[in-house]
Scaffold this motif. Structure first.
Motif, PDB file in Angstrom:
ATOM      1  N   PRO A  45       0.799  -1.229   0.000  1.00  0.00           N
ATOM      2  CA  PRO A  45       0.000   0.000   0.000  1.00  0.00           C
ATOM      3  C   PRO A  45       0.833   1.280   0.000  1.00  0.00           C
ATOM      4  O   PRO A  45       0.378   2.320  -0.496  1.00  0.00           O
ATOM      5  N   SER A  46       2.045   1.215   0.510  1.00  0.00           N
ATOM      6  CA  SER A  46       2.884   2.415   0.561  1.00  0.00           C
ATOM      7  C   SER A  46       3.335   2.867  -0.820  1.00  0.00           C
ATOM      8  O   SER A  46       3.798   4.000  -0.997  1.00  0.00           O
ATOM      9  N   ASN A  47       3.204   1.997  -1.830  1.00  0.00           N
ATOM     10  CA  ASN A  47       3.555   2.366  -3.199  1.00  0.00           C
ATOM     11  C   ASN A  47       2.407   3.057  -3.919  1.00  0.00           C
ATOM     12  O   ASN A  47       2.591   3.596  -5.009  1.00  0.00           O
ATOM     13  N   ASN A  48       1.213   3.012  -3.323  1.00  0.00           N
ATOM     14  CA  ASN A  48       0.033   3.587  -3.959  1.00  0.00           C
ATOM     15  C   ASN A  48       0.153   5.106  -4.038  1.00  0.00           C
ATOM     16  O   ASN A  48       0.738   5.728  -3.151  1.00  0.00           O
ATOM     17  N   PRO A  49      -0.398   5.738  -5.064  1.00  0.00           N
ATOM     18  CA  PRO A  49      -0.298   7.209  -5.156  1.00  0.00           C
ATOM     19  C   PRO A  49      -0.950   7.920  -3.980  1.00  0.00           C
ATOM     20  O   PRO A  49      -0.532   9.008  -3.600  1.00  0.00           O
ATOM     21  N   ILE A  50      -1.981   7.334  -3.374  1.00  0.00           N
ATOM     22  CA  ILE A  50      -2.531   7.820  -2.120  1.00  0.00           C
ATOM     23  C   ILE A  50      -2.469   6.646  -1.145  1.00  0.00           C
ATOM     24  O   ILE A  50      -2.930   5.547  -1.464  1.00  0.00           O
ATOM     25  N   VAL A  51      -1.861   6.861   0.010  1.00  0.00           N
ATOM     26  CA  VAL A  51      -1.633   5.772   0.963  1.00  0.00           C
ATOM     27  C   VAL A  51      -2.687   5.838   2.066  1.00  0.00           C
ATOM     28  O   VAL A  51      -2.743   6.811   2.819  1.00  0.00           O
ATOM     29  N   PRO A  52      -3.533   4.824   2.167  1.00  0.00           N
ATOM     30  CA  PRO A  52      -4.578   4.832   3.185  1.00  0.00           C
ATOM     31  C   PRO A  52      -4.042   4.433   4.554  1.00  0.00           C
ATOM     32  O   PRO A  52      -3.015   3.751   4.658  1.00  0.00           O
ATOM     33  N   ASP A  53      -4.747   4.860   5.598  1.00  0.00           N
ATOM     34  CA  ASP A  53      -4.423   4.350   6.922  1.00  0.00           C
ATOM     35  C   ASP A  53      -5.278   3.118   7.188  1.00  0.00           C
ATOM     36  O   ASP A  53      -6.064   2.689   6.330  1.00  0.00           O
ATOM     37  N   LYS A  54      -5.137   2.547   8.360  1.00  0.00           N
ATOM     38  CA  LYS A  54      -5.842   1.308   8.679  1.00  0.00           C
ATOM     39  C   LYS A  54      -7.354   1.467   8.559  1.00  0.00           C
ATOM     40  O   LYS A  54      -8.035   0.605   8.002  1.00  0.00           O
ATOM     41  N   GLU A  55      -7.876   2.584   9.081  1.00  0.00           N
ATOM     42  CA  GLU A  55      -9.329   2.793   9.060  1.00  0.00           C
ATOM     43  C   GLU A  55      -9.849   2.903   7.627  1.00  0.00           C
ATOM     44  O   GLU A  55     -10.933   2.406   7.305  1.00  0.00           O
ATOM     45  N   GLU A  56      -9.086   3.548   6.763  1.00  0.00           N
ATOM     46  CA  GLU A  56      -9.510   3.665   5.365  1.00  0.00           C
ATOM     47  C   GLU A  56      -9.514   2.301   4.670  1.00  0.00           C
ATOM     48  O   GLU A  56     -10.410   2.008   3.865  1.00  0.00           O
ATOM     49  N   ILE A  57      -8.526   1.470   4.984  1.00  0.00           N
ATOM     50  CA  ILE A  57      -8.491   0.135   4.389  1.00  0.00           C
ATOM     51  C   ILE A  57      -9.678  -0.692   4.872  1.00  0.00           C
ATOM     52  O   ILE A  57     -10.314  -1.413   4.087  1.00  0.00           O
ATOM     53  N   VAL A  58     -10.006  -0.570   6.146  1.00  0.00           N
ATOM     54  CA  VAL A  58     -11.196  -1.256   6.658  1.00  0.00           C
ATOM     55  C   VAL A  58     -12.434  -0.804   5.884  1.00  0.00           C
ATOM     56  O   VAL A  58     -13.286  -1.613   5.504  1.00  0.00           O
ATOM     57  N   GLY A  59     -12.528   0.492   5.620  1.00  0.00           N
ATOM     58  CA  GLY A  59     -13.655   1.014   4.857  1.00  0.00           C
ATOM     59  C   GLY A  59     -13.696   0.468   3.443  1.00  0.00           C
ATOM     60  O   GLY A  59     -14.776   0.157   2.921  1.00  0.00           O
ATOM     61  N   LEU A  60     -12.537   0.320   2.815  1.00  0.00           N
ATOM     62  CA  LEU A  60     -12.479  -0.246   1.462  1.00  0.00           C
ATOM     63  C   LEU A  60     -12.880  -1.719   1.470  1.00  0.00           C
ATOM     64  O   LEU A  60     -13.561  -2.193   0.550  1.00  0.00           O
ATOM     65  N   TYR A  61     -12.472  -2.446   2.520  1.00  0.00           N
ATOM     66  CA  TYR A  61     -12.901  -3.841   2.641  1.00  0.00           C
ATOM     67  C   TYR A  61     -14.422  -3.926   2.785  1.00  0.00           C
ATOM     68  O   TYR A  61     -15.067  -4.807   2.213  1.00  0.00           O
ATOM     69  N   HIS A  62     -14.994  -3.004   3.564  1.00  0.00           N
ATOM     70  CA  HIS A  62     -16.446  -2.958   3.710  1.00  0.00           C
ATOM     71  C   HIS A  62     -17.118  -2.768   2.348  1.00  0.00           C
ATOM     72  O   HIS A  62     -18.061  -3.491   1.993  1.00  0.00           O
ATOM     73  N   LYS A  63     -16.622  -1.813   1.598  1.00  0.00           N
ATOM     74  CA  LYS A  63     -17.219  -1.500   0.300  1.00  0.00           C
ATOM     75  C   LYS A  63     -17.069  -2.664  -0.668  1.00  0.00           C
ATOM     76  O   LYS A  63     -17.996  -2.980  -1.431  1.00  0.00           O
TER      77      LYS A  63
END
Length: 399
Positions: free
Chosen positions: A361-379
């Motif tokens: 994830p650190s290579n991504n142009p925008i790096v999410p934090d843990k809470e954002e990744i949880v939100g993406l998993y939800h979606k």
């Protein structure tokens, strides 16, 4: 830049196996699976080795995602039979298992010790010939192996030069027997490799050219290969695109999709290709505004008639086309695929932490934090393609 020493590409290149293996040793361990035996590919591999007077032993226990158990079993067989050459015949799971065996055979230890470069391979690996039978992972041309640690359910992504195969043999005929679902999943996996290599913070001009070429080949041929597995031209282009995409991400790294995909595979035994395919729409929509210019460049390369589009228009067009492709390939969401909902939501915190720990994830142009990744998993679990997606795509085609 890191690539296999030799690449043989084209129909019937499988029959180069014996000749090339004989240059590396007289006794080979073939790491494959039961499906390759059923399809008759294993027998063809045997014949070409026999014609070159190379002895062989089969390890056929790889099933779905590769684990450290397969690695230990195959390594023990290699040592028992005193094999000198490793041959991988199959999808990414077989090739990744073989990579780990080739490295451990000369460097020792457990594969888990190589995670995060805690241990590096100081000796040359046993020579490895990688023969992919799906147009997807590109593992035949990468210095990466992904192995599940069965003691903690973590999918280990290990990247070191020693994991690069000595020889890649890419025969497009071998992917023609893939079921439609496998063709779709591995094809979107390859597209993800190309996209992530291009938007990665570690991208560079050389990897960019590979990523662009791969993305165009895949976008132009994916649906044809999916609808008709006997379409030789489409299968050839998909095999070439998958290999180029593998070379691209091996030299530029992958990003958020892969970081989030590995925990799903480790915990719920979802094959790597389909988990990437299910995550791609969600992550692409999330990342889009942080890499508009790069997505626009790729859009104009793939679709030359859109060169007059603004960056925003071109980026939007590419995202629409990718989502439309996934929809037309019948890529489901995680719930529809069959992941247990209660178990999935109970593991979100661990999955997010494991995704971040992987480093991708650190290579991504925008790096999410843990809470954002949880939100993406939800979606992602119940993701639905936009209802007007086909209309929007068709309207854009008329511009």
């Amino acid at each position: 830049m890191c690539f296999p020493r030799h690449v043989f590409y084209g129909q019937d290149s499988l029959f180069k196996t014996g000749e090339e293996a004989s240059k590396l040793g007289t006794n080979a361990l073939i790491i494959s699976d039961r499906i390759m035996k059923d399809f008759g590919y294993l027998e063809k591999c045997h014949r070409t080795l026999e014609s070159a007077e190379v002895a062989y032993t089969d390890y056929l226990e790889v099933a779905s995602e590769p684990t450290d158990v397969y690695v230990r079993e195959a390594l023990a067989l290699l040592e028992k039979e005193q094999a000198e050459v490793v041959i991988a015949l199959g999808g990414g799971s077989c090739i990744d298992t073989a990579k780990a065996v080739a490295v451990l055979a000369s460097n020792g230890g457990e594969i888990s010790e190589y995670m995060n470069n805690k241990r590096t391979a100081s000796k040359n690996p046993f020579p490895l010939i990688a023969i992919p039978t799906t147009a997807g992972t590109g593992s035949e041309a990468t210095d990466v192996t992904v192995i599940t640690n069965t003691s903690n359910d973590v999918k280990m992504m290990i990247k070191q030069p020693a994991f690069m195969p000595e020889i890649a043999i890419v025969d497009p005929k071998l992917s023609m027997s893939s079921p439609k679902g496998t063709t779709a999943a591995t094809g979107v996996d390859a597209l993800t490799h190309a996209l992530e290599a291009y938007i990665s913070k570690k991208s560079h001009p050389f990897s960019d050219q590979l990523a662009l070429s791969a993305a165009k080949l895949i976008m132009d041929n994916m649906e044809s290969a999916y609808k008709d597995g006997s379409n030789e031209k489409a299968q050839e282009n998909m095999a070439l695109g998958a290999m180029q995409a593998g070379m691209a991400f091996s030299n530029a790294s992958v990003c958020l999709v892969h970081g989030m995909s590995r925990p799903i595979g480790a915990l719920f035994h979802v094959p790597h290709g389909i988990s990437n395919a299910m995550l791609l729409p969600v992550v692409l929509e999330y990342s889009q505004e942080s890499c508009v210019h790069r997505l626009a460049e790729m859009a104009r390369f793939i679709f030359p008639d859109k060169k007059t589009f603004s960056d925003q228009e071109a980026a939007n067009y590419l995202v629409e086309k990718v989502l439309l492709l996934c929809k037309n390939l019948d890529i489901p969401n995680l719930k529809d695929w069959g992941v247990n909902e209660e178990q999935y939501y109970s593991q979100l915190s661990k999955m997010a932490e494991d995704a971040l720990d992987s480093g991708s994830p650190s290579n991504n142009p925008i790096v999410p934090d843990k809470e954002e990744i949880v939100g993406l998993y939800h979606k992602a679990f119940t993701y639905q393609y936009p209802k007007n997606l086909v209309i929007e795509a068709n309207q854009r085609e008329e511009i």
